[in-house]
Design an enzyme around this catalytic site. Structure first.
Site, mmCIF file in Angstrom:
data_model
loop_
_atom_site.group_PDB
_atom_site.id
_atom_site.type_symbol
_atom_site.label_atom_id
_atom_site.label_comp_id
_atom_site.label_asym_id
_atom_site.label_seq_id
_atom_site.Cartn_x
_atom_site.Cartn_y
_atom_site.Cartn_z
ATOM 1 N N ARG A 131 14.517 24.641 16.450
ATOM 2 C CA ARG A 131 13.888 23.235 15.608
ATOM 3 C C ARG A 131 12.964 22.525 16.662
ATOM 4 O O ARG A 131 11.703 21.847 15.965
ATOM 5 C CB ARG A 131 14.210 21.971 14.832
ATOM 6 C CG ARG A 131 15.561 23.227 13.769
ATOM 7 C CD ARG A 131 16.082 22.168 13.008
ATOM 8 N NE ARG A 131 16.965 22.545 12.156
ATOM 9 C CZ ARG A 131 17.012 22.095 10.982
ATOM 10 N NH1 ARG A 131 15.702 21.477 10.869
ATOM 11 N NH2 ARG A 131 16.898 22.604 9.987
ATOM 12 N N TYR B 80 21.319 34.226 13.071
ATOM 13 C CA TYR B 80 19.558 34.927 14.049
ATOM 14 C C TYR B 80 19.532 34.549 15.069
ATOM 15 O O TYR B 80 19.463 33.795 15.967
ATOM 16 C CB TYR B 80 19.221 34.453 12.921
ATOM 17 C CG TYR B 80 18.528 33.614 13.173
ATOM 18 C CD1 TYR B 80 17.781 32.435 13.293
ATOM 19 C CD2 TYR B 80 18.976 33.229 11.094
ATOM 20 C CE1 TYR B 80 17.922 30.698 12.113
ATOM 21 C CE2 TYR B 80 19.139 31.748 10.890
ATOM 22 C CZ TYR B 80 18.450 30.483 12.056
ATOM 23 O OH TYR B 80 18.649 29.668 10.944
#
Length: 408
Positions: A113, A219
């Protein structure tokens, strides 16, 4: 004081997260300046990884930041890989490398992020970002707004965009209190250094392990340097809704006791995991009041089960900027057009995201076996086409500029 542009009104964006900065960046592309007020002393997105689906990737490419982000992201080859909790049996998976760009004009990526925030910030002039400004209230003063900050300062604006997250002060001011309810779920987040992760977790794949009452997604992110973990489990009464609350690895492991040893080995390699409650908020029927509106989580907080939170904030920003550019002389009408375009879509996503946990968390039995058989036949990349094919420009082109609340 909020910047006034030659194009018209003074625009204030409350919140310097992904949605708020994206709104400023898209407005900048339209030749409209907006001042961003962020409560933090510096811009640093908390949390960990996220999936950048094609609908989000196309908006980032339009902003000119996707290539900038590429050095810190991972392009996925495999997505929606569902694995059975007990033994890791692959129930279904999607070949993103072969199909994603062909179907939707863009690949699917993962990123931290903070890297995404920095990429978007690069498109916003630094002097338009005001740090250390925590909004605590909003007052209408004729056709303008007075924004009150926690330290006693204030600012005036002709247009206010509330991008201040799930605990939005702007939402409370213009819509009223919308209390959350307990979803009964909590989320764990953790990062595992790639060197400590097993081979299966380092692959460029988005993998979902599903089982009774729980599921876990992993992931790689940060150009493969880390593996991002996010897991969902029943919440206890002490769990809080906060990105900064933490748990222990032992607590994380306890939730997945008895699951495939490869998965629990991955959890053991995690550092201090975050843990927070998932609170449930019903969709709003409106986002705007006069020349003030909402964006992103302030408008439509949603469960993360379709990985669309950041994507919907980017879409909001793209549509809002176009609506204001086309209706700069009448911001209230422009904002009503914006919410009329966006509310049906985000409400649908809130609804399907809400229901996904019941599908992922089925206990073993007949319904679970039927679900697994359906997964084997499903093509999620095609089935979710309504999510990934969305085009803000096309959405605007198909609507009239009339007030959507007053049309028959």
């Amino acid at each position: 004081m909020t910047a006034r542009t030659t194009a018209g009104p003074r625009i204030a964006i409350l919140g310097g997260g992904i949605g708020g900065l994206a709104a400023a960046a898209f407005l900048q592309r339209q030749g409209i300046q907006a001042t961003v007020y962020e409560q933090a002393a510096r811009l640093a997105e908390v949390g960990a990884g996220l999936v950048i689906a094609p609908n989000a990737g196309r908006q980032l490419r339009e902003l000119g930041v996707l290539e900038h982000l590429s050095k810190d992201s991972v392009r996925l080859d495999t997505g929606w890989q569902f694995r059975r909790w007990a033994d890791g049996t692959v129930l279904s998976e999607e070949d993103l490398a072969a199909s994603c760009e062909r179907l939707y004009g863009e690949h699917t990526y993962t990123a931290h992020r903070a890297a995404l925030l920095a990429a978007i910030q690069s498109r916003v002039p630094g002097h338009l970002v005001k740090l250390g400004h925590k909004c605590i209230g909003l007052d209408a003063t004729g056709e303008t707004w007075r924004i009150r900050f926690a330290d006693g300062r204030s600012a005036e604006a002709d247009v206010v965009i509330g991008a201040d997250g799930v605990h939005s002060a702007v939402r409370n001011a213009i819509i009223g209190s919308s209390p959350a309810t307990d979803s009964g779920l909590c989320a764990f987040r953790a990062l595992v250094p790639a060197g400590d992760a097993p081979d299966f977790a380092r692959r460029p794949a988005q993998t979902l392990w599903i089982g009774p009452g729980h599921h876990l997604v992993h992931y790689p992110i940060s150009a493969g340097k880390y593996v991002n973990l996010v897991a969902f489990a029943p919440a206890d009464g002490d769990t809080v809704e906060s990105w900064t609350a933490t748990a222990t690895v032992e607590e994380f492991l306890a939730e997945f006791n008895g699951w495939d040893r490869r998965l629990t080995g991955l959890i053991r390699a995690a550092g201090t995991p975050g843990r927070w409650a998932l609170l449930d908020r019903a969709p709003l029927a409106r986002w705007s009041e006069g020349s003030a509106t909402l964006l992103g989580d302030a408008a439509h907080p949603m469960f993360p089960f379709f990985a669309q939170g950041a994507a919907q904030a980017l879409e909001d920003a793209a549509v809002l900027a176009r609506c204001l550019a086309e209706g700069i002389d009448d911001p209230p009408a422009a904002l009503l057009r914006y919410e009329g375009l966006r509310i049906p879509r985000t409400t649908r996503l809130q609804t399907v995201s809400h229901g996904r946990s019941h599908v992922n968390h089925l206990p073993d039995g007949a319904r679970q076996r039927a679900r697994d058989a359906a997964f084997a036949q499903e093509d999620p990349l095609v089935a979710n086409g309504w999510i990934y094919e969305y085009d803000p420009a096309a959405a605007l082109a198909g609507t009239a500029r009339a007030n959507p609340r007053t049309q028959p």
